[in-house]
Design a protein around this motif. Structure first.
Motif, PDB file in Angstrom:
ATOM      1  N   MET A 291      52.801  28.955  48.891  1.00 47.45           N
ATOM      2  CA  MET A 291      52.674  30.237  49.422  1.00 47.45           C
ATOM      3  C   MET A 291      51.267  30.286  50.035  1.00 47.45           C
ATOM      4  O   MET A 291      51.300  30.999  50.903  1.00 47.45           O
ATOM      5  CB  MET A 291      52.767  31.038  48.168  1.00 47.45           C
ATOM      6  N   VAL A 292      50.423  29.561  49.557  1.00 44.31           N
ATOM      7  CA  VAL A 292      48.972  29.652  50.422  1.00 44.31           C
ATOM      8  C   VAL A 292      49.069  29.030  51.787  1.00 44.31           C
ATOM      9  O   VAL A 292      48.525  29.526  52.597  1.00 44.31           O
ATOM     10  CB  VAL A 292      47.779  28.652  49.201  1.00 44.31           C
ATOM     11  N   ALA A 293      49.745  27.980  51.917  1.00 39.64           N
ATOM     12  CA  ALA A 293      50.088  27.285  53.094  1.00 39.64           C
ATOM     13  C   ALA A 293      50.750  28.146  54.123  1.00 39.64           C
ATOM     14  O   ALA A 293      50.451  28.224  55.004  1.00 39.64           O
ATOM     15  CB  ALA A 293      50.926  25.994  52.735  1.00 39.64           C
ATOM     16  N   PHE A 319      53.850  38.232  53.551  1.00 42.54           N
ATOM     17  CA  PHE A 319      54.708  37.119  52.275  1.00 42.54           C
ATOM     18  C   PHE A 319      53.979  36.402  51.513  1.00 42.54           C
ATOM     19  O   PHE A 319      54.238  36.332  50.257  1.00 42.54           O
ATOM     20  CB  PHE A 319      56.101  36.791  53.396  1.00 42.54           C
ATOM     21  N   GLY A 320      53.112  35.684  52.356  1.00 41.76           N
ATOM     22  CA  GLY A 320      52.680  34.392  51.588  1.00 41.76           C
ATOM     23  C   GLY A 320      51.521  35.072  50.717  1.00 41.76           C
ATOM     24  O   GLY A 320      51.451  34.479  49.430  1.00 41.76           O
ATOM     25  N   PHE A 321      50.889  35.892  50.882  1.00 43.29           N
ATOM     26  CA  PHE A 321      49.695  36.327  50.246  1.00 43.29           C
ATOM     27  C   PHE A 321      50.211  36.880  48.857  1.00 43.29           C
ATOM     28  O   PHE A 321      49.754  36.831  47.874  1.00 43.29           O
ATOM     29  CB  PHE A 321      48.760  37.359  51.073  1.00 43.29           C
ATOM     30  N   PHE A 322      51.223  37.983  49.054  1.00 38.29           N
ATOM     31  CA  PHE A 322      51.629  38.668  47.935  1.00 38.29           C
ATOM     32  C   PHE A 322      52.285  37.744  47.043  1.00 38.29           C
ATOM     33  O   PHE A 322      52.152  37.758  45.707  1.00 38.29           O
ATOM     34  CB  PHE A 322      52.527  39.709  48.071  1.00 38.29           C
ATOM     35  N   TRP A 372      39.585  35.828  67.707  1.00 32.82           N
ATOM     36  CA  TRP A 372      39.313  34.188  67.454  1.00 32.82           C
ATOM     37  C   TRP A 372      38.024  34.084  66.180  1.00 32.82           C
ATOM     38  O   TRP A 372      38.585  33.270  65.679  1.00 32.82           O
ATOM     39  CB  TRP A 372      38.930  33.654  68.644  1.00 32.82           C
ATOM     40  N   GLY A 373      37.171  34.976  66.432  1.00 32.14           N
ATOM     41  CA  GLY A 373      36.008  34.786  65.479  1.00 32.14           C
ATOM     42  C   GLY A 373      36.709  35.106  63.908  1.00 32.14           C
ATOM     43  O   GLY A 373      36.380  34.429  62.952  1.00 32.14           O
ATOM     44  N   VAL A 374      37.584  36.203  63.861  1.00 29.67           N
ATOM     45  CA  VAL A 374      37.952  36.708  62.654  1.00 29.67           C
ATOM     46  C   VAL A 374      38.963  35.788  62.115  1.00 29.67           C
ATOM     47  O   VAL A 374      38.908  35.205  61.015  1.00 29.67           O
ATOM     48  CB  VAL A 374      38.787  38.018  62.806  1.00 29.67           C
ATOM     49  N   VAL A 375      39.951  35.090  62.990  1.00 35.24           N
ATOM     50  CA  VAL A 375      40.860  34.124  62.732  1.00 35.24           C
ATOM     51  C   VAL A 375      40.114  32.733  62.000  1.00 35.24           C
ATOM     52  O   VAL A 375      40.571  32.120  61.166  1.00 35.24           O
ATOM     53  CB  VAL A 375      41.729  33.940  63.480  1.00 35.24           C
ATOM     54  N   ALA A 376      38.950  32.624  62.680  1.00 36.36           N
ATOM     55  CA  ALA A 376      38.269  31.288  62.276  1.00 36.36           C
ATOM     56  C   ALA A 376      37.753  31.265  60.885  1.00 36.36           C
ATOM     57  O   ALA A 376      37.780  30.318  59.860  1.00 36.36           O
ATOM     58  CB  ALA A 376      37.143  31.023  63.300  1.00 36.36           C
ATOM     59  N   LEU A 377      37.334  32.488  60.637  1.00 34.68           N
ATOM     60  CA  LEU A 377      36.716  32.844  59.110  1.00 34.68           C
ATOM     61  C   LEU A 377      38.004  32.665  58.344  1.00 34.68           C
ATOM     62  O   LEU A 377      37.552  32.115  57.136  1.00 34.68           O
ATOM     63  CB  LEU A 377      36.129  34.333  59.282  1.00 34.68           C
ATOM     64  N   VAL A 378      39.099  33.496  58.672  1.00 33.89           N
ATOM     65  CA  VAL A 378      40.306  33.275  57.678  1.00 33.89           C
ATOM     66  C   VAL A 378      40.805  31.868  57.453  1.00 33.89           C
ATOM     67  O   VAL A 378      41.059  31.505  56.611  1.00 33.89           O
ATOM     68  CB  VAL A 378      41.339  34.201  58.292  1.00 33.89           C
ATOM     69  N   THR A 379      40.518  31.151  58.455  1.00 31.03           N
ATOM     70  CA  THR A 379      41.038  29.652  58.322  1.00 31.03           C
ATOM     71  C   THR A 379      40.346  28.937  57.447  1.00 31.03           C
ATOM     72  O   THR A 379      40.690  28.217  56.555  1.00 31.03           O
ATOM     73  CB  THR A 379      41.301  29.269  59.948  1.00 31.03           C
ATOM     74  N   VAL A 380      38.932  29.122  57.451  1.00 33.45           N
ATOM     75  CA  VAL A 380      38.191  28.435  56.544  1.00 33.45           C
ATOM     76  C   VAL A 380      38.501  28.811  55.019  1.00 33.45           C
ATOM     77  O   VAL A 380      38.642  28.050  54.349  1.00 33.45           O
ATOM     78  CB  VAL A 380      36.488  28.695  57.116  1.00 33.45           C
ATOM     79  N   LEU A 381      38.660  30.124  54.898  1.00 31.46           N
ATOM     80  CA  LEU A 381      39.047  30.665  53.433  1.00 31.46           C
ATOM     81  C   LEU A 381      40.171  30.079  53.046  1.00 31.46           C
ATOM     82  O   LEU A 381      40.250  29.650  51.845  1.00 31.46           O
ATOM     83  CB  LEU A 381      38.953  32.031  53.589  1.00 31.46           C
ATOM     84  N   LEU A 382      41.325  30.199  53.916  1.00 35.81           N
ATOM     85  CA  LEU A 382      42.618  29.840  53.571  1.00 35.81           C
ATOM     86  C   LEU A 382      42.715  28.287  53.291  1.00 35.81           C
ATOM     87  O   LEU A 382      43.421  27.569  52.421  1.00 35.81           O
ATOM     88  CB  LEU A 382      43.549  30.291  54.358  1.00 35.81           C
TER      89      LEU A 382
END
Length: 398
Positions: A291-293, A319-322, A372-382
């Motif tokens: 689900m994280v993936a 879907f994945g987060f919840f 793009w900056g927002v998604v870059a941050l989120v990609t590192v976290l996930l």
């Protein structure tokens, strides 16, 4: 075994009453908490504040919520679960109504800070209540339904707020959410079964501190706490700044349309319930990392420009987060052998700390690098969350 038979099981009238009450409580809590999210661009315009400053109307609430839950979760070990939950709902609804009349930005922020304190009496306590009162085989389903209520409340709060803001004003919208909160509080008070398996603890500071330390020494719990921070930080950041992206050209969506995007939260209701039950049957470690993936794939999908792909990405993210949150939160209650409300409070402390800290940090990334900056941050976290999830699959926190 005799004690286990007395716990609430799926299919019984008592279990249905429990789910109705918890659904209403989760609905009210998250409608109140997140009703300001689609209003962030409006706050920037009306009060002349930056996007990062506007996000404080949500981040300060979640930040105080994170800290206050450590206190209210501990108090519930002494005073009981239901009284804390009902008082939390009622006081939060009243503050929401009052915040709708805030004359300026500082007063609005003060009201939202106080809501962070009052709202703290529900999430962690509800998780502990479920782990105590529900049969182990039905905990995944009950927790999934509770988180489903959270998703519906978060969606309704945003959707109602967006629509009523276009029809009238943001003050009308927020006031309406407060009234809905009052109704939900009354419903929870009348329908929530009284605790049967709760055993009060002594209000001894040393004993309570010792149980906190025990939780923090548990590597399995620490991994789940890290997941809470990373997953929620990524999730709230995407939704915080999606409105800024879609209100600008070439999309130019209205506030009602942006609020309607939160209908996607219905997907979270389905995934939290279905995957929560699935994890109870197949095993949490096996289901969780997948689900994280899924969440990470959805975030990357939002990088494409067509609106349909952006929305599809948010559907996958939701879907994945919840689903992952449902599995992790029930995992904490199962893992903690004692002081379950404290263990849940620590999980939610990290959860809302991620929402507060990363949610505001995302504003800096948005201002400097756009989506793009927002998604870059989120990609590192996930990516970090996925690594921890894979480690949990190898060495389960059971």
């Amino acid at each position: 075994m005799q004690e286990e038979k007395k716990r609430l099981e799926s299919g019984t009238p008592a279990f249905r009453r429990l789910n109705l009450a918890l659904f209403a409580a989760g609905f009210a809590t998250f409608a109140i908490l997140y009703c300001v999210q689609p209003l962030l661009p409006i706050f920037s315009q009306e009060f002349h504040v930056s996007p990062a400053a506007s996000s404080l109307s949500l981040s300060l609430t979640t930040g105080l919520l994170a800290v206050a839950m450590l206190v209210t979760g501990t108090l519930s070990e002494v005073w009981g679960r239901k009284p804390i939950m009902v008082a939390s709902l009622l006081s939060s609804a009243v503050l929401t109504i009052l915040s709708a009349a805030a004359p300026n930005w500082p007063v609005l922020l003060v009201a939202r800070v106080l809501m962070g304190v009052t709202l703290s009496g529900l999430p962690a306590v509800a998780m502990a209540y479920v782990s105590e009162e529900v049969h182990p085989k039905s905990i995944g389903l009950a927790m999934g339904l509770f988180i489903g209520g959270n998703a519906i409340g978060g969606m309704a709060g945003r959707l109602v707020t967006g629509a009523l803001t276009d029809l009238g004003s943001w003050r009308l919208a927020v006031g309406t959410i407060g009234v809905l909160g009052l109704i939900a509080a009354i419903l929870a008070w009348r329908s929530l079964p009284n605790s049967v398996h709760f055993i009060p603890r002594r209000a001894h500071p040393a004993e309570l501190a010792r149980s906190f330390a025990d939780h923090l020494r548990d590597r399995g719990l620490l991994a789940l706490y890290a997941e809470a921070f990373l997953l929620m930080g990524a999730f709230v950041t995407l939704y915080n700044y999606l409105g800024y992206r879609l209100i600008e050209p070439p999309y130019g969506l209205s506030h009602t349309a942006i609020g309607a995007i939160f209908v996607i939260y219905l997907i979270g209701t389905v995934s939290s319930t279905w995957v929560g039950d699935l994890a109870g049957r197949l095993g949490r470690p096996r289901v969780f990392w997948i689900m994280v993936a899924v969440t990470l794939v959805g975030a990357l999908l939002t990088l494409f420009d067509p609106l349909v792909l952006i929305l599809a990405g948010m559907v996958v993210v939701t879907f994945g987060f919840f689903a992952a949150h449902s599995v992790a939160s029930s995992w904490v209650g199962h893992r903690a052998r004692t002081a379950k409300a404290q263990a849940s409070a620590l999980y939610l402390f990290c959860y809302y700390l991620g929402s507060s800290a990363i949610g505001t940090l995302g504003g800096v990334f948005w201002a400097r690098s756009g989506w793009w900056g927002v998604v870059a941050l989120v990609t590192v976290l996930l990516s970090g969350a996925l690594l921890v999830g894979l480690k949990l699959a190898v060495r389960p926190a059971d």
